[in-house]
Design an enzyme around this catalytic site. Sequence first.
Site, mmCIF file in Angstrom:
data_model
loop_
_atom_site.group_PDB
_atom_site.id
_atom_site.type_symbol
_atom_site.label_atom_id
_atom_site.label_comp_id
_atom_site.label_asym_id
_atom_site.label_seq_id
_atom_site.Cartn_x
_atom_site.Cartn_y
_atom_site.Cartn_z
ATOM 1 N N ARG A 97 -20.346 21.517 6.089
ATOM 2 C CA ARG A 97 -20.411 21.162 7.513
ATOM 3 C C ARG A 97 -19.709 22.142 8.439
ATOM 4 O O ARG A 97 -20.015 22.190 9.630
ATOM 5 C CB ARG A 97 -19.814 19.760 7.779
ATOM 6 C CG ARG A 97 -20.524 18.625 7.119
ATOM 7 C CD ARG A 97 -19.735 17.325 7.220
ATOM 8 N NE ARG A 97 -19.386 16.984 8.591
ATOM 9 C CZ ARG A 97 -20.122 16.210 9.380
ATOM 10 N NH1 ARG A 97 -21.255 15.720 8.948
ATOM 11 N NH2 ARG A 97 -19.723 15.929 10.597
ATOM 12 N N ASP A 98 -18.749 22.920 7.961
ATOM 13 C CA ASP A 98 -17.999 23.784 8.884
ATOM 14 C C ASP A 98 -17.588 25.092 8.203
ATOM 15 O O ASP A 98 -16.415 25.459 8.187
ATOM 16 C CB ASP A 98 -16.767 23.044 9.405
ATOM 17 C CG ASP A 98 -16.177 23.702 10.656
ATOM 18 O OD1 ASP A 98 -16.871 24.540 11.276
ATOM 19 O OD2 ASP A 98 -15.016 23.408 10.995
#
Length: 276
Positions: A97-98
């Site tokens: 996600r990041d």
Amino acid sequence: MRSESSSHGLDQFLAEVQNLTKVHHKNLVSLVGYCLDKYHLALVYEYMSQGSLCDNLRGKNSVAETLNWGTRVRLVLEAAQGLDYLHRECNLPMVHRDVKTSNILLGRNLQAKIADFGLSKTFLSDSQTHISASAAGTAGYIDPEYYHTGRLTESSDVYSFGVGLLEVATGELPILSGQGHIVLRVKQKIATGDINSVTDARLGGAYEISSMWKVVETALMCTADDAAQRPTMETVVVQLKECLALEEARLKGSGARASPRSDVADLVPASGPLVR
């Protein structure tokens, strides 16, 4: 620490911690334990003494010397291996996600490990860089397809990783004021056919040309607008291994090895492994 904006309760927190205890890979930051103190929930991870890849590329953390090309390629290869494990091999396959260079942390021996995975909805290590409490990712790294559709997949991580590869090659931030996004900047420069116009000047030209080209080409495949055209992290690992082999062959041919932070002027007589 748990984000104050998180809606996760104690039961969800403990369930997610339990999941993280099952995730083990040499290129993922290890979870040591957790802290539960009334209203404060925290995770405790192993200490990564050499900071982030981002800081090392920027010369922060009192880093005065530049990471040489061989070391840069090795670090992103190690990070790619960790991300590939998250996508395919761990007990609970997950999307990070990041993905970004500040979430690639370096240990005492400059071993790269992926950090901040698994609990990014609950734990935000740097909330100011996140688009919102509900959105996943950091400005400059966000997959444009995810941004428009809201569908977060492994290919979204691949896009973000590709941006990181371009950072490693150019030494530049993903977004520069008045100059646009790094993907567009690199595409404009390589249209001339001159890879030297793309590469980080701090490398002093000390790199194998084919290795550099291959890293940049891999990065551009990762950042394709159409997610279906992006490679998997498994494929990226294979490509980066080839990039590293090309650079190692250059060093071996010169009868010298480079220290982790050096340019061509710092080459010393070879003794032992070319890249550690």
